[in-house]
Design an enzyme around this catalytic site. Sequence first.
Site, PDB file in Angstrom:
ATOM      1  NE  ARG A   1      -7.185  -1.050   6.170  1.00 27.59           N
ATOM      2  CZ  ARG A   1      -6.985  -2.425   6.344  1.00 27.59           C
ATOM      3  NH1 ARG A   1      -6.433  -3.149   7.519  1.00 27.59           N
ATOM      4  NH2 ARG A   1      -7.241  -3.290   5.572  1.00 27.59           N
TER       5      ARG A   1
ATOM      6  NE  ARG B   1      -3.091  -2.713   2.404  1.00 28.07           N
ATOM      7  CZ  ARG B   1      -3.730  -2.882   3.215  1.00 28.07           C
ATOM      8  NH1 ARG B   1      -3.564  -2.771   4.854  1.00 28.07           N
ATOM      9  NH2 ARG B   1      -4.936  -4.167   3.899  1.00 28.07           N
TER      10      ARG B   1
ATOM     11  NE  ARG C   1      -8.460  -7.164   1.901  1.00 25.72           N
ATOM     12  CZ  ARG C   1      -6.735  -7.258   2.524  1.00 25.72           C
ATOM     13  NH1 ARG C   1      -6.909  -6.754   4.294  1.00 25.72           N
ATOM     14  NH2 ARG C   1      -5.905  -7.470   2.109  1.00 25.72           N
TER      15      ARG C   1
HETATM   16  N1  LIG Z   1     -11.857   0.414  17.655  1.00 27.85           N
HETATM   17  C1  LIG Z   1     -12.185   0.912  16.924  1.00 27.85           C
HETATM   18  N2  LIG Z   1     -12.735   1.592  16.855  1.00 27.85           N
HETATM   19  C2  LIG Z   1     -13.463   2.115  15.380  1.00 27.85           C
HETATM   20  N3  LIG Z   1     -12.774   2.141  14.751  1.00 27.85           N
HETATM   21  C3  LIG Z   1     -11.125   1.307  14.573  1.00 27.85           C
HETATM   22  C4  LIG Z   1     -11.484   0.752  15.853  1.00 27.85           C
HETATM   23  N4  LIG Z   1      -9.975   0.083  15.688  1.00 27.85           N
HETATM   24  C5  LIG Z   1      -9.277   0.160  14.478  1.00 27.85           C
HETATM   25  N5  LIG Z   1     -10.481   0.900  13.198  1.00 27.85           N
HETATM   26  C6  LIG Z   1      -9.584   1.896  12.474  1.00 27.85           C
HETATM   27  O1  LIG Z   1     -10.576   0.124  11.634  1.00 27.85           O
HETATM   28  C7  LIG Z   1      -9.378   0.833   9.943  1.00 27.85           C
HETATM   29  C8  LIG Z   1      -8.685  -0.926   9.967  1.00 27.85           C
HETATM   30  O2  LIG Z   1      -8.085  -0.717  11.763  1.00 27.85           O
HETATM   31  P1  LIG Z   1      -6.232  -2.216  11.352  1.00 27.85           P
HETATM   32  O3  LIG Z   1      -6.008  -1.999  10.162  1.00 27.85           O
HETATM   33  O4  LIG Z   1      -6.229  -2.284  12.547  1.00 27.85           O
HETATM   34  O5  LIG Z   1      -6.884  -4.045  10.809  1.00 27.85           O
HETATM   35  P2  LIG Z   1      -6.825  -5.317  10.771  1.00 27.85           P
HETATM   36  O6  LIG Z   1      -7.199  -5.637  11.424  1.00 27.85           O
HETATM   37  O7  LIG Z   1      -4.697  -4.928  10.901  1.00 27.85           O
HETATM   38  O8  LIG Z   1      -6.584  -5.284   9.404  1.00 27.85           O
HETATM   39  P3  LIG Z   1      -6.204  -6.511   7.712  1.00 27.85           P
HETATM   40  O9  LIG Z   1      -5.765  -7.658   9.033  1.00 27.85           O
HETATM   41  O10 LIG Z   1      -6.345  -6.023   6.522  1.00 27.85           O
HETATM   42  O11 LIG Z   1      -4.275  -5.431   8.212  1.00 27.85           O
HETATM   43  C9  LIG Z   1      -8.010   1.503  10.766  1.00 27.85           C
HETATM   44  O12 LIG Z   1      -8.439   2.844   9.784  1.00 27.85           O
HETATM   45  C10 LIG Z   1      -8.188   1.837  12.172  1.00 27.85           C
HETATM   46  O13 LIG Z   1      -8.216   3.223  12.119  1.00 27.85           O
HETATM   47  N1  LIG Z   2      -1.478 -16.950   7.481  1.00 29.73           N
HETATM   48  C1  LIG Z   2      -1.039 -15.198   8.227  1.00 29.73           C
HETATM   49  N2  LIG Z   2      -1.467 -14.564   7.737  1.00 29.73           N
HETATM   50  C2  LIG Z   2      -1.043 -13.565   7.571  1.00 29.73           C
HETATM   51  C3  LIG Z   2       0.415 -12.780   7.930  1.00 29.73           C
HETATM   52  N3  LIG Z   2       0.727 -11.801   7.759  1.00 29.73           N
HETATM   53  C4  LIG Z   2      -0.451 -11.096   7.937  1.00 29.73           C
HETATM   54  N4  LIG Z   2      -1.837 -11.699   7.367  1.00 29.73           N
HETATM   55  C5  LIG Z   2      -2.797 -12.076   7.502  1.00 29.73           C
HETATM   56  O1  LIG Z   2      -3.359 -11.796   6.164  1.00 29.73           O
HETATM   57  C6  LIG Z   2      -4.790 -10.902   6.038  1.00 29.73           C
HETATM   58  C7  LIG Z   2      -4.172  -9.630   5.245  1.00 29.73           C
HETATM   59  O2  LIG Z   2      -3.855  -8.173   5.744  1.00 29.73           O
HETATM   60  P1  LIG Z   2      -3.620  -6.990   5.192  1.00 29.73           P
HETATM   61  O3  LIG Z   2      -2.145  -6.440   5.644  1.00 29.73           O
HETATM   62  O4  LIG Z   2      -3.495  -7.879   3.609  1.00 29.73           O
HETATM   63  O5  LIG Z   2      -4.540  -6.004   5.321  1.00 29.73           O
HETATM   64  C8  LIG Z   2      -4.791 -10.181   7.972  1.00 29.73           C
HETATM   65  O6  LIG Z   2      -5.763 -10.804   8.546  1.00 29.73           O
HETATM   66  C9  LIG Z   2      -3.578 -10.870   8.460  1.00 29.73           C
HETATM   67  O7  LIG Z   2      -3.830 -11.469  10.034  1.00 29.73           O
HETATM   68  C10 LIG Z   2       0.533 -14.283   7.770  1.00 29.73           C
HETATM   69  O8  LIG Z   2       2.347 -13.655   7.948  1.00 29.73           O
HETATM   70  N5  LIG Z   2       0.561 -15.745   7.865  1.00 29.73           N
END
Ligand SMILES: Nc1ncnc2c1ncn2[C@@H]1O[C@H](COP(=O)(O)OP(=O)(O)OP(=O)(O)O)[C@@H](O)[C@H]1O
Ligand SMILES: Nc1nc2c(ncn2[C@@H]2O[C@H](COP(=O)(O)O)[C@@H](O)[C@H]2O)c(=O)[nH]1
Length: 401
Positions: free
Chosen positions: A266, A173, A277
């Site tokens: 996001r 990204r 997703r």
């Molecule tokens: N409790 C919350 N309330 C509202 N917004 C939230 C909360 N927690 C996270 N967010 C927002 O939701 C969006 C998604 O969060 P984040 O990127 O941390 O998710 P993720 O689980 O890591 O996603 P991915 O698996 O796709 O990487 C972000 O824009 C974040 O700022």
């Molecule tokens: N099994 C694994 N899942 C992973 C790893 N690193 C990230 N993730 C998961 O992929 C999705 C999508 O991530 P994104 O960065 O494209 O939004 C998310 O649920 C991550 O937890 C890994 O090493 N192994």
Amino acid sequence: MGEAPAFIADDDVSNGLLLKSKGCETIINMGCNKTFAIGAMGNGSDSSIGVRILDKSTSEWVIPTVFGTKPALSKGHSAIVLDEDRILVIKSNSTSDDCFWFLEVNTAFVREQRARLGTEVVAWSKGVVGEAQIPVVISGPSGVGKGTLIAKLMEEFPMLFGFSVSHTTRAPRDNEQNGFHYHFTERHVMEKDIQDRKFLEFAAVHGNLYGTSVESVEIVTDQGKRCILDIDVQGARSVRASSLEAILVFIRPPSFEQLEKRLRARGTETEEQIQKRLRNAKAEIDQGTSPGLFDHCLINDDLEMCYENLKKLLGLSDGSGKATNLSVPETVHVPLEHTISKIDKKILINCTAPQQEKPANNMFVLDLSSIKGGAPGRTRGLNFYAAGPSLTGTNGFKMAS
Ligand SMILES: Nc1ncnc2c1ncn2[C@@H]1O[C@H](COP(=O)(O)OP(=O)(O)OP(=O)(O)O)[C@@H](O)[C@H]1O
Ligand SMILES: Nc1nc2c(ncn2[C@@H]2O[C@H](COP(=O)(O)O)[C@@H](O)[C@H]2O)c(=O)[nH]1
């Protein structure tokens, strides 16, 4: 590079724990009709400690396939047989994260690789001193807030936690840095690395490959930090089934509508990717909330509240945000001249100081009674402490430069 060390066997080493030197190599006889030569290979081209195996039934030397990160050559090292599966190698004048190494010669991992390849196999596993806390796996559907929670934890406790940087075949990204958010890679490269057993776990997620390499976890562990993994539910399942002991936390959204709202807000995915997703999220939430796989399940409704609950279950907070569980990695320094011996699960390291009239307070103990893990990762849970004045005539051997 320093001169090659010589090894002098003490007279009373008779139980096969360790044997004499051969030039710059330690020679270790194992009960399995094999002799292991550990040290510089003499060709001057390799900067790491090499291994040769003498098959006593054929009198032939074999160069085994070596798994794991090899220890760099040092000015001196000593070695001792721990059991029929492993040899402990102690490097002198090394830093704490490079002092104790386990050469696995017949562990389950080595036997498995030997059967797969049909060749002699050994595997190195680096010893990690201190009570390394078990890794934390954070899992949950895309957009639930895993990354946000992890970022808060890393910001508040930078000395305590280290993030395991995953590999992925998805495109970066705009705001993502290679090597920090992910190791961005090509599918064919990642598939080859998977074949070569470089990954602890991997999964196809939303149409791309993601995986946690052994090295990514090792980098964090070597810093004496607790490793955090952000992985999907399939990955969490693989970790649960693997030898990696970890605490598994599932993060769920307050509602499906909220999840969709967060994903859209996001703004990092196309409409098609968001739909994919969200479809996958349904199955992930079902699996994540059914009993058996995860140790804990947290609802990320109010972010601050969820973060406090996460800290509480990690033993970091009394609920008020105050840290309660900080640990500092220990330092280790074994001088070039030392003898080692073994009593049960304890290795006595006697650091001799011939220039001193009185023996110094230089007996150390390496306690291996709580070790965990091993190749292809690290051997954790080593304890190292001072034990008092030097003893003489111990059952060990002396290493000289
Ligand atoms: N409790 C919350 N309330 C509202 N917004 C939230 C909360 N927690 C996270 N967010 C927002 O939701 C969006 C998604 O969060 P984040 O990127 O941390 O998710 P993720 O689980 O890591 O996603 P991915 O698996 O796709 O990487 C972000 O824009 C974040 O700022
Ligand atoms: N099994 C694994 N899942 C992973 C790893 N690193 C990230 N993730 C998961 O992929 C999705 C999508 O991530 P994104 O960065 O494209 O939004 C998310 O649920 C991550 O937890 C890994 O090493 N192994």
